[in-house]
Write a protein that holds these residues in place. Structure first.
Motif, short mmCIF file in Angstrom:
data_model
loop_
_atom_site.label_atom_id
_atom_site.label_comp_id
_atom_site.label_asym_id
_atom_site.label_seq_id
_atom_site.Cartn_x
_atom_site.Cartn_y
_atom_site.Cartn_z
N GLY A 94 0.79 -1.23 0.00
CA GLY A 94 0.00 0.00 0.00
C GLY A 94 0.82 1.28 0.00
O GLY A 94 0.25 2.37 0.10
N GLY A 95 2.13 1.17 -0.11
CA GLY A 95 2.98 2.35 -0.16
C GLY A 95 3.29 2.73 -1.60
O GLY A 95 2.77 2.15 -2.55
N THR A 96 4.15 3.71 -1.75
CA THR A 96 4.56 4.17 -3.07
C THR A 96 6.04 3.90 -3.26
O THR A 96 6.84 4.17 -2.37
N TYR A 97 6.38 3.36 -4.41
CA TYR A 97 7.80 3.20 -4.75
C TYR A 97 8.14 4.15 -5.88
O TYR A 97 7.28 4.56 -6.67
N TYR A 98 9.41 4.51 -5.94
CA TYR A 98 9.96 5.35 -7.00
C TYR A 98 11.27 4.71 -7.42
O TYR A 98 12.10 4.40 -6.57
N ILE A 99 11.46 4.49 -8.69
CA ILE A 99 12.75 4.01 -9.20
C ILE A 99 13.26 5.07 -10.15
O ILE A 99 12.54 5.51 -11.05
N GLU A 100 14.51 5.51 -9.95
CA GLU A 100 15.08 6.51 -10.84
C GLU A 100 16.32 5.94 -11.50
O GLU A 100 17.05 5.15 -10.91
N ASN A 101 16.50 6.34 -12.76
CA ASN A 101 17.65 5.92 -13.54
C ASN A 101 17.72 6.82 -14.76
O ASN A 101 16.72 7.47 -15.10
N PRO A 102 18.86 6.86 -15.43
CA PRO A 102 18.91 7.66 -16.65
C PRO A 102 17.83 7.24 -17.64
O PRO A 102 17.46 6.07 -17.73
N GLY A 103 17.33 8.22 -18.37
CA GLY A 103 16.29 7.95 -19.36
C GLY A 103 16.80 7.10 -20.51
O GLY A 103 18.00 7.01 -20.76
N ASP A 104 15.87 6.48 -21.21
CA ASP A 104 16.20 5.60 -22.34
C ASP A 104 16.27 6.43 -23.62
O ASP A 104 15.25 6.66 -24.26
N VAL A 105 17.47 6.83 -23.99
CA VAL A 105 17.65 7.63 -25.21
C VAL A 105 17.77 6.75 -26.46
O VAL A 105 17.89 7.26 -27.57
N THR A 139 3.26 5.33 -12.92
CA THR A 139 3.31 6.66 -13.51
C THR A 139 4.77 6.87 -13.90
O THR A 139 5.68 6.46 -13.18
N TRP A 140 5.00 7.52 -15.04
CA TRP A 140 6.36 7.77 -15.53
C TRP A 140 6.59 9.27 -15.62
O TRP A 140 5.70 10.02 -15.98
N ALA A 141 7.82 9.67 -15.32
CA ALA A 141 8.22 11.07 -15.50
C ALA A 141 9.65 11.08 -16.00
O ALA A 141 10.49 10.31 -15.53
N SER A 142 9.91 11.95 -16.97
CA SER A 142 11.27 12.15 -17.46
C SER A 142 11.55 13.64 -17.43
O SER A 142 10.71 14.45 -17.82
N THR A 143 12.72 13.98 -16.95
CA THR A 143 13.10 15.38 -16.78
C THR A 143 14.59 15.54 -17.02
O THR A 143 15.35 14.58 -16.89
N HIS A 144 15.00 16.73 -17.37
CA HIS A 144 16.43 17.01 -17.53
C HIS A 144 16.94 17.63 -16.23
O HIS A 144 16.34 18.58 -15.71
N LEU A 145 18.04 17.12 -15.73
CA LEU A 145 18.57 17.62 -14.46
C LEU A 145 19.00 19.08 -14.55
O LEU A 145 18.93 19.80 -13.55
N CYS A 146 19.39 19.55 -15.73
CA CYS A 146 19.78 20.96 -15.86
C CYS A 146 18.58 21.87 -15.59
O CYS A 146 18.74 23.02 -15.16
N LEU A 156 16.73 12.14 -16.78
CA LEU A 156 16.42 11.25 -15.67
C LEU A 156 14.97 10.80 -15.82
O LEU A 156 14.09 11.62 -16.09
N THR A 157 14.74 9.50 -15.69
CA THR A 157 13.39 8.96 -15.72
C THR A 157 13.07 8.37 -14.36
O THR A 157 13.91 7.74 -13.73
N ILE A 158 11.84 8.61 -13.93
CA ILE A 158 11.36 8.06 -12.66
C ILE A 158 10.09 7.27 -12.96
O ILE A 158 9.20 7.72 -13.67
N MET A 159 10.05 6.08 -12.39
CA MET A 159 8.88 5.20 -12.49
C MET A 159 8.33 5.09 -11.08
O MET A 159 9.09 4.82 -10.15
#
Length: 187
Positions: A94-105, A139-146, A156-159
């Motif tokens: 019942g919690g939320t997980y987040y996995i972050e890693n470089p985006g798939d270019v 849910t997916w999010a991709s963002t640029h660290l700059c 960076l992509t977060i799932m």
């Protein structure tokens, strides 16, 4: 030598892994943030002159794999598999997980696709992460660290899945708007 802090959190250690599973299933964790360190899915791997161990067609390890690298890939895959299992348990509890890693270019249908990186392998296409995504519908999010003030551009992509996963969605709006960067990083 790794720090004692790192050893206490090494999910490849069966005792540590079992303790984390117990803590997660006890529902004491609301947000579980996972940054999977796995050099074998990094683009830097090949830049250092190492052999290709994964491909987009065989993201869990190429067949045949050079025998001297089998143990390395098995260990890397176990790390990814265990991280995904902890994420699944967090979602199940019942919690939320987040996995972050470089985006798939290297994904051709992505707005971040780079022709020069079309053979690049990412964590996101491994069977372990794909199965987790299938089970938890994240849910997916991709963002640029700059865009967040970093001196270099890195995608960076977060799932995320669970009751708070929706909170990452707005990160998709933060994109690179810079004409140049001190450094570029593809992951």
């Amino acid at each position: 030598k790794a720090s004692p802090f790192a050893e206490q959190h090494d999910i490849l250690d069966d005792v540590v892994f079992d303790q984390l599973r117990t803590i997660i299933l006890s529902k004491r964790v609301i947000h579980l943030w996972i940054g999977i360190v796995c050099a074998s899915v990094s683009q830097l791997w090949l830049q250092k002159g190492r052999p290709r161990l994964r491909s987009r067609q065989q993201p869990d390890g190429i067949v045949p794999l050079p025998p001297q690298w089998r143990g390395y890939i098995d260990r890397s895959n176990l790390l990814i598999k265990r991280a995904c299992e902890l994420a699944y348990l967090q979602w199940y509890a019942g919690g939320t997980y987040y996995i972050e890693n470089p985006g798939d270019v290297g994904f051709m249908r992505s707005p971040f696709f780079k022709w020069s990186k079309r053979h690049a392998v990412s964590l996101w296409i491994t069977s372990f992460v794909r199965k987790l995504a299938e089970l938890t519908q994240p849910t997916w999010a991709s963002t640029h660290l700059c865009g967040w003030g970093s001196p270099f551009q890195k995608l960076l992509t977060i799932m995320a899945a669970g009751p708070h996963a929706w909170k990452i969605y707005s990160m998709n709006k933060v994109r690179c708007t810079h004409a140049s960067h001190l450094m570029l990083a593809d992951g």
